[in-house]
Write a protein that holds these residues in place. Structure first.
Motif, PDB file in Angstrom:
ATOM      1  N   ALA A  69       8.262  -8.858  -1.062  1.00  0.00           N
ATOM      2  CA  ALA A  69       9.633  -8.337  -1.180  1.00  0.00           C
ATOM      3  C   ALA A  69       9.574  -6.828  -1.345  1.00  0.00           C
ATOM      4  O   ALA A  69       8.625  -6.286  -1.923  1.00  0.00           O
ATOM      5  N   VAL A  70      10.599  -6.153  -0.819  1.00  0.00           N
ATOM      6  CA  VAL A  70      10.729  -4.699  -0.963  1.00  0.00           C
ATOM      7  C   VAL A  70      11.960  -4.414  -1.814  1.00  0.00           C
ATOM      8  O   VAL A  70      13.058  -4.916  -1.531  1.00  0.00           O
ATOM      9  N   VAL A  71      11.764  -3.618  -2.859  1.00  0.00           N
ATOM     10  CA  VAL A  71      12.863  -3.251  -3.752  1.00  0.00           C
ATOM     11  C   VAL A  71      12.971  -1.728  -3.788  1.00  0.00           C
ATOM     12  O   VAL A  71      11.982  -1.040  -4.074  1.00  0.00           O
ATOM     13  N   TYR A  72      14.150  -1.212  -3.454  1.00  0.00           N
ATOM     14  CA  TYR A  72      14.405   0.217  -3.581  1.00  0.00           C
ATOM     15  C   TYR A  72      14.836   0.501  -5.020  1.00  0.00           C
ATOM     16  O   TYR A  72      15.671  -0.229  -5.579  1.00  0.00           O
ATOM     17  N   GLY A 123       1.457  -6.699 -12.654  1.00  0.00           N
ATOM     18  CA  GLY A 123       2.485  -5.715 -12.365  1.00  0.00           C
ATOM     19  C   GLY A 123       3.262  -6.082 -11.112  1.00  0.00           C
ATOM     20  O   GLY A 123       3.017  -7.116 -10.481  1.00  0.00           O
ATOM     21  N   TYR A 124       4.191  -5.225 -10.740  1.00  0.00           N
ATOM     22  CA  TYR A 124       5.043  -5.486  -9.576  1.00  0.00           C
ATOM     23  C   TYR A 124       4.200  -5.649  -8.311  1.00  0.00           C
ATOM     24  O   TYR A 124       4.379  -6.614  -7.553  1.00  0.00           O
ATOM     25  N   ASN A 125       3.283  -4.716  -8.079  1.00  0.00           N
ATOM     26  CA  ASN A 125       2.440  -4.793  -6.882  1.00  0.00           C
ATOM     27  C   ASN A 125       1.566  -6.038  -6.894  1.00  0.00           C
ATOM     28  O   ASN A 125       1.329  -6.653  -5.853  1.00  0.00           O
ATOM     29  N   ASP A 126       1.070  -6.420  -8.081  1.00  0.00           N
ATOM     30  CA  ASP A 126       0.228  -7.619  -8.185  1.00  0.00           C
ATOM     31  C   ASP A 126       0.996  -8.873  -7.765  1.00  0.00           C
ATOM     32  O   ASP A 126       0.405  -9.840  -7.276  1.00  0.00           O
ATOM     33  N   ILE A 178       7.556  -1.314  -4.349  1.00  0.00           N
ATOM     34  CA  ILE A 178       8.568  -0.455  -4.958  1.00  0.00           C
ATOM     35  C   ILE A 178       8.705   0.806  -4.112  1.00  0.00           C
ATOM     36  O   ILE A 178       7.733   1.536  -3.898  1.00  0.00           O
ATOM     37  N   ARG A 179       9.912   1.047  -3.614  1.00  0.00           N
ATOM     38  CA  ARG A 179      10.193   2.264  -2.849  1.00  0.00           C
ATOM     39  C   ARG A 179      11.179   3.109  -3.648  1.00  0.00           C
ATOM     40  O   ARG A 179      12.329   2.727  -3.835  1.00  0.00           O
ATOM     41  N   TYR A 180      10.705   4.251  -4.130  1.00  0.00           N
ATOM     42  CA  TYR A 180      11.534   5.101  -4.979  1.00  0.00           C
ATOM     43  C   TYR A 180      12.474   5.980  -4.165  1.00  0.00           C
ATOM     44  O   TYR A 180      12.102   6.531  -3.120  1.00  0.00           O
ATOM     45  N   LEU A 223      17.844  -0.927  -9.387  1.00  0.00           N
ATOM     46  CA  LEU A 223      17.036  -1.649  -8.413  1.00  0.00           C
ATOM     47  C   LEU A 223      17.930  -2.298  -7.369  1.00  0.00           C
ATOM     48  O   LEU A 223      18.802  -3.108  -7.715  1.00  0.00           O
ATOM     49  N   VAL A 224      17.735  -1.941  -6.111  1.00  0.00           N
ATOM     50  CA  VAL A 224      18.493  -2.539  -5.011  1.00  0.00           C
ATOM     51  C   VAL A 224      17.643  -3.652  -4.411  1.00  0.00           C
ATOM     52  O   VAL A 224      16.570  -3.397  -3.862  1.00  0.00           O
TER      53      VAL A 224
END
Length: 252
Positions: free
Chosen positions: A121-124, A153-156, A161-163, A229-230
């Motif tokens: 999943a990709v979360v902005y 963590g999120y990546n794990d 995460i796209r800032y 978080l979008v």
């Protein structure tokens, strides 16, 4: 004479009708809100989910619920009353708008932290380096210690995460300058890491940096604080969410 008088009255009534049609409730609300706070930008005025009220969004701020006469309003969130408790209500039109806006984003304009393996999943995330909870979220990109135990963590968990930049103090603030430094750096990830870890970084500026555009975009998304978080489905999660809880929300 009487005929001319009658024609004149009809013309006046017709003009009044056109005038009434031109001044809609939505226009009246925008006018009243703008006169009350000319320093704010108001948009998206339409009937709200609560019968009898209209909603208007403050760009970069909350949703307002306003009477048709535009003389009273409520600022805050709507909650749905469900059997299991209260759930935050999100406007379906706003969710769809966010989905379309997110789909139009260019990954290159973000500072992305992707999993080494599969991205599920990709979360902005609209972020501010001077935000404590933003720093907490960033510190949990990879496995971290919590209460003596190691957690993923999120990546794990397969979450990329796209800032996006959202200086809460506004464009031109010291926070905005720090974000600009990150986006103008040769190594954006390392620079953002250092800034979020409160380490000193040489200030940088560059043309066409996206900080001001991201800040404006945040207003369109309805962001009023950070982190925001979008999610892929267009919903927005306001505030910090632990990695495992976010994975559960995303269904991964």
């Amino acid at each position: 004479m009487l005929k001319q008088f009658a024609v004149g009255i009809c013309a006046l009534l017709g003009a009044a009708t056109v005038s009434a049609q031109e001044t809609s409730t939505e226009d009246k609300i925008i006018k009243a809100l703008s006169e009350a706070r000319p320093d704010f930008e108001f948009t998206d005025v339409r009937p709200s989910p609560i019968d009898g009220l209209y909603q208007a969004r403050v760009v970069g701020g909350p949703v307002l619920y306003v009477t048709p006469e535009a003389d009273l309003m409520i600022a805050g969130e709507i909650f749905a009353v469900e059997k299991g408790g209260f759930a935050r209500y999100e406007d379906p039109a706003m969710i769809e708008q966010r989905k379309q806006l997110a789909a139009s984003l260019d990954e290159k304009d973000s500072i992305a932290f992707a999993p080494e393996g599969e991205t599920k999943a990709v979360v902005y995330v609209f972020t501010d380096v001077d935000c404590g909870f933003c720093r907490r979220l960033h510190s949990q990109l990879n496995e971290y210690q919590d209460g003596g135990s190691t957690k993923p963590g999120y990546n794990d968990l397969g979450i990329e995460i796209r800032y996006l930049a959202y200086p809460r103090a506004g464009v031109g603030s010291p926070s905005a300058q720090k974000l600009e430094t990150a986006w103008c750096a040769e190594d954006q990830q390392e620079t953002l890491d250092r800034l979020k870890n409160l380490q000193s970084v040489e200030t940088k500026s560059c043309e066409n940096n996206p900080v001001a555009e991201h800040y404006r975009l945040g207003g369109e998304f309805g962001v009023s604080g950070t982190p925001a978080l979008v999610l892929p489905n267009g919903k927005m999660q306001a505030g910090y969410v632990p990695p495992e809880q976010l994975a559960e929300i995303l269904g991964i």
